[in-house]
Design an enzyme around this catalytic site. Structure first.
Site, PDB file in Angstrom:
ATOM      1  N   SER A  97      36.109  29.388  44.676  1.00 25.67           N
ATOM      2  CA  SER A  97      34.673  29.373  45.159  1.00 25.67           C
ATOM      3  C   SER A  97      34.183  30.597  45.893  1.00 25.67           C
ATOM      4  O   SER A  97      34.636  31.686  45.362  1.00 25.67           O
ATOM      5  CB  SER A  97      34.228  28.179  45.681  1.00 25.67           C
ATOM      6  N   ASP A 215      30.846  21.086  37.338  1.00 29.26           N
ATOM      7  CA  ASP A 215      31.450  21.474  38.748  1.00 29.26           C
ATOM      8  C   ASP A 215      30.321  21.068  39.710  1.00 29.26           C
ATOM      9  O   ASP A 215      30.808  20.535  40.795  1.00 29.26           O
ATOM     10  CB  ASP A 215      31.369  22.858  38.960  1.00 29.26           C
ATOM     11  N   HIS A 270      33.554  20.113  41.698  1.00 29.74           N
ATOM     12  CA  HIS A 270      33.713  21.278  42.441  1.00 29.74           C
ATOM     13  C   HIS A 270      34.952  21.174  43.490  1.00 29.74           C
ATOM     14  O   HIS A 270      35.743  21.975  43.450  1.00 29.74           O
ATOM     15  CB  HIS A 270      32.513  21.723  43.225  1.00 29.74           C
TER      16      HIS A 270
END
Ligand SMILES: *[C@@H]1O[C@H](CO)[C@@H](O)[C@H](O)[C@H]1NC(C)=O
Ligand SMILES: *[C@@H]1O[C@H](CO)[C@@H](O)[C@H](O)[C@H]1NC(C)=O
Ligand SMILES: *[C@@H]1O[C@H](CO)[C@@H](O)[C@H](O)[C@H]1NC(C)=O
Ligand SMILES: *[C@@H]1O[C@H](CO)[C@@H](O)[C@H](O)[C@H]1NC(C)=O
Ligand SMILES: *[C@@H]1O[C@H](CO)[C@@H](O)[C@H](O)[C@H]1NC(C)=O
Length: 288
Positions: A97, A215, A270
């Site tokens: 990320s 995600d 995510h």
């Protein structure tokens, strides 16, 4: 006979001594910390016991909202000796990320020994979406007006502002983004080190790009593959981005060298990228 045997033995022994493992560095995401990568570190140790690893333990939790260059400078300070070790087999960077952008900046600014950069659902081409983080942190803004906060000098004190990429505000992005626009060599005030940044980036041998449509945070999710919206919010792939076409930081060259490996994983939210064994098997294990 015996001399040949001992020569052979010496050869074998020296083989063992020099055949070290690459150092694996794990860089966590926003609002998280080093423990995010406990599971993958455990899988690395199971597969290759004794692999040297480092889980970056800086800018955890709310500290991860600090300006990106501030983070990069301090993180570099703690891992620079690993990234520039000339007697090692090199480094593998595994970054998640926001951590993927920290790693992009390290690759551009350090004369590093990184063999492979594994980017797990990172907004490498920027972020433009109403994520849960944005709603929590900036409840008074929406994606279409938060540029008024981010594209200011004080907005650049916030990490998300550094890589906010509003496709309808391209000129403000170039004028204000002190981080992503600089890495992309798009900033109005040209980065005098852009060629040095590209040379450093191209020390990299392999770039592994992992992302996926479920995600839920990285927007567009294709930003994990260096795709981004154009001004009509149509996602264009990496190959159609200005900074790819003019090879502003080495991505096109790396692609022509066959160094880019892109993976799409459906069904991964995510928060789960670093908890999926198949992500480890596909994206990390082959590069250890
Ligand atoms: C990274 O850290 C090293 C060691 O502290 C320092 O010499 C170097 O200038 C730093 N590089 C960057 C790009 O910050
Ligand atoms: C550099 O690599 C060598 C060989 O793997 C290792 O013995 C040494 O500890 C490393 N140094 C640093 C600072 O990581
Ligand atoms: C961007 O900066 C240039 C040069 O300072 C200025 O002329 C232009 O108006 C700015 N653009 C925006 C949208 O503020
Ligand atoms: C964005 O890309 C689409 C598809 O290529 C194209 O039709 C559209 O005109 C583009 N928008 C802008 C503002 O360039
Ligand atoms: C970055 O952009 C400037 C201005 O367009 C250009 O002169 C320079 O060559 C570019 N750097 C790279 C690495 O392409």
């Amino acid at each position: 006979m015996s001399a040949a045997y001992s020569a052979l033995l010496l050869f074998a022994l020296s083989g063992i001594v020099t055949d070290g493992y690459k150092h694996v560095i794990f860089m966590h995401g926003i609002l998280a910390g080093p423990s995010e990568f406990d599971y993958f570190n455990q899988l690395v140790q199971q597969y290759r016991p004794g692999t040297p690893t480092t889980q970056v333990n800086l800018y955890n939790k709310l500290d991860s909202l600090v300006n990106m260059w501030t983070q990069v400078e301090k993180i570099n300070g703690t891992i620079h000796s690993i990234l520039t070790n000339t007697s090692s087999e090199g480094t593998v960077l595994v970054c998640f990320s926001q951590g993927g952008l920290i790693c992009r900046a390290l690759l551009a600014t350090v004369q590093h020994n990184v063999q492979t950069f594994v980017s797990l659902s990172a907004p490498l081409a920027g972020q433009f979406g109403d994520s849960i983080y944005l709603r929590l942190l900036f409840p008074n803004y929406l994606k279409d007006n938060i540029y008024k906060l981010f594209y200011t000098n004080s907005g650049q004190d916030i990490s998300i502002g550094n890589y906010w990429n509003d496709p309808k505000q391209g000129e403000l992005f170039k004028n204000f983004s002190t981080f992503l626009a600089v890495l992309n060599n798009q900033s109005s005030v040209v980065n005098p080190k852009s060629h040095e940044f590209r040379d450093n980036f191209l020390r990299l041998k392999n770039l592994v790009l992992a992302g996926g449509p479920d995600d839920g945070v990285i927007t567009p999710w294709q930003a994990s593959h260096f795709g981004m919206y154009n001004a009509s919010e149509v996602v264009l792939p990496m190959e159609q981005q200005e900074w790819y076409l003019n090879d502003a930081f080495g991505l096109k060259t790396l692609n022509f060298q066959g160094g880019i490996h892109t993976y799409t994983f459906p069904g991964i939210q995510h928060r789960h990228w670093h908890a999926e064994q198949k992500v480890f098997e596909t994206c990390i294990k082959p590069w250890l």
